[in-house]
Scaffold this active site. Sequence first.
Site, PDB file in Angstrom:
ATOM      1  N   GLU A 139       0.820  -1.311  -0.074  1.00 43.69           N
ATOM      2  CA  GLU A 139       0.017   0.033   0.110  1.00 43.69           C
ATOM      3  C   GLU A 139       0.954   1.151  -0.008  1.00 43.69           C
ATOM      4  OE1 GLU A 139      -3.153   0.250  -0.421  1.00 43.69           O
ATOM      5  OE2 GLU A 139      -4.008  -1.805  -0.087  1.00 43.69           O
ATOM      6  N   ARG A 189       0.640   3.761  -3.313  1.00 44.22           N
ATOM      7  CA  ARG A 189       0.186   5.092  -3.163  1.00 44.22           C
ATOM      8  C   ARG A 189       1.094   6.062  -2.771  1.00 44.22           C
ATOM      9  NH1 ARG A 189      -5.665   3.910  -0.185  1.00 44.22           N
ATOM     10  NH2 ARG A 189      -5.765   1.721  -0.401  1.00 44.22           N
ATOM     11  N   ASP A 196      -4.710  -9.876  -8.536  1.00 45.07           N
ATOM     12  CA  ASP A 196      -4.697  -8.910  -9.468  1.00 45.07           C
ATOM     13  C   ASP A 196      -3.691  -8.172 -10.085  1.00 45.07           C
ATOM     14  OD1 ASP A 196      -4.448  -7.549  -7.024  1.00 45.07           O
ATOM     15  OD2 ASP A 196      -6.726  -6.547  -7.320  1.00 45.07           O
ATOM     16  N   GLU A 225     -12.391   0.188 -10.381  1.00 48.21           N
ATOM     17  CA  GLU A 225     -11.677  -0.807 -11.481  1.00 48.21           C
ATOM     18  C   GLU A 225     -12.492  -0.766 -12.633  1.00 48.21           C
ATOM     19  OE1 GLU A 225     -11.921  -1.325  -8.361  1.00 48.21           O
ATOM     20  OE2 GLU A 225      -9.817  -1.756  -7.906  1.00 48.21           O
TER      21      GLU A 225
HETATM   22  C1  DMJ Z   1      -6.409   0.568  -5.047  1.00 48.74           C
HETATM   23  O1  DMJ Z   1      -5.620   0.819  -3.879  1.00 48.74           O
HETATM   24  C2  DMJ Z   1      -5.619   0.022  -6.012  1.00 48.74           C
HETATM   25  O2  DMJ Z   1      -6.208  -0.089  -7.333  1.00 48.74           O
HETATM   26  C3  DMJ Z   1      -5.245  -1.594  -5.819  1.00 48.74           C
HETATM   27  O3  DMJ Z   1      -4.473  -2.219  -6.850  1.00 48.74           O
HETATM   28  C4  DMJ Z   1      -6.618  -2.264  -5.759  1.00 48.74           C
HETATM   29  N1  DMJ Z   1      -7.244  -1.635  -4.633  1.00 48.74           N
HETATM   30  C5  DMJ Z   1      -7.512  -0.209  -4.449  1.00 48.74           C
HETATM   31  C6  DMJ Z   1      -8.702   0.342  -5.256  1.00 48.74           C
HETATM   32  O4  DMJ Z   1      -9.697  -0.653  -5.402  1.00 48.74           O
END
Ligand code: DMJ
Length: 453
Positions: free
Chosen positions: A80, A84, A213, A347
Amino acid sequence: QMMKHAWDNYKRYAWGLNELKPISKQGHSSNLFGNIQGATIVDALDTLYIMGMKEEFKEAKEWVEQNLDFNVNAEISVFEVNIRFVGGLLSAYYLSGEEIFRKKAVELGEKLLPAFNTPTGIPWALLNIKSGIGRNWPWASGGSSILAEFGTLHLEFVHLSHLSGNPVFAEKVMNIRKVLNRLDKPEGLYPNYLNPSSGQWGQHHVSIGGLGDSFYEYLLKAWLMSGKTDEEGRKMYYDAVQAIETHLIRKSSGGLTYIAEWKGGLLEHKMGHLTCFAGGMFALGADGAPNDKTGHHIELGAEIARTCHESYDRTSMKLGPEAFRFDGGVEAIATRQNEKYYILRPEVIETYMYMWRLTHDPKYRQWGWEAVEALEKYCRVDGGYSGIRDVYSNRQSHDDVQQSFFLSETLKYLYLLFSEDDLLPFEHWVFNTEAHPLPILEKDDENKEETQK
Ligand code: DMJ
């Protein structure tokens, strides 16, 4: 205007804290960032810049200069913080050229390096950035690290090496590839769990949504970001897509294509909101698809976009649930109470944006506009934007969190969906998984770097 509403309220009620609680009008802290502060500011920097919100960008930059501090005793999520904070700082640097962002990104990258001190070099999920001690999530199968977490460092770490002249960052992520390539993969699929000590897979659960993912996303984008020179990334991506198509992608009796989850060979006919990013990924990767499969990959992207749009359209609020199922007589509908929430996730809109850019079919803008109207009607409150607990209900129940990714991703992808293609063109930029644009590193850039050394 949506960005301004989200930003102004964050500024008014939660300035300097990680996120905003728009109903109770105060700060929100998630333990993902330990006591590193300012997640919304760092995540929003590039969106402010792209939208021409100059005053707001300036105050955000001043906050970073004066207050963004990584010398804290904090246990953080490496993934995270990377997507970010490192991603947000890198994009802010590349867009604005302001040195402070480069400096902070490299400083934070160095703090993350002890996470790789494991027998295999597969990093821990959690790291205390003061002591350098790492560990994994207690819930993860057999003490494993998570595929989508250690597999989503590549783009940022390659850029950290590029900007610092220190090869160590790129070496760490290239080693992750090496470990993965040595392992046998069940049916060519990558399980979500890998033990960083033994180097063995944990449970054989495979997902293109949560826990898996962005690993797949980063294989493709590593190749694109290298100016299409990273052949290993290219091969790993297209081989993985082949296995996903064979074992996970199915069509419902009503004709909707979906991506199921795989548990030791058995399929769970469920698709997460998170999985909806894959429509955009397939379309983005279509151009380089082997064996004349370009058209097929675009079509796959279009089918996933349609399914995800259905998951929105089949709710009362026209916003999609966290997960939807294709069993027990339903299609693209959440059946469990704890899967009916929407937390401002990007998404589906992300996939509309890629599909629009790559096909110019006007339906993607229409679908994006439906999402705007629903966000305005159900998520917008006086104090900002809030997630919703049940998108099938007629009564709004807000979760009282304005996620930082709403500003970095959801609003940015909407803005790009309605902009010209030459704003952050795909020939020059790739987006990290938090929608932070990073420039493609042409071969010449690498040569320049070599000469400088
Ligand atoms: C975001 O922090 C990023 O897109 C991550 O890859 C998946 N989760 C969240 C948004 O849903």
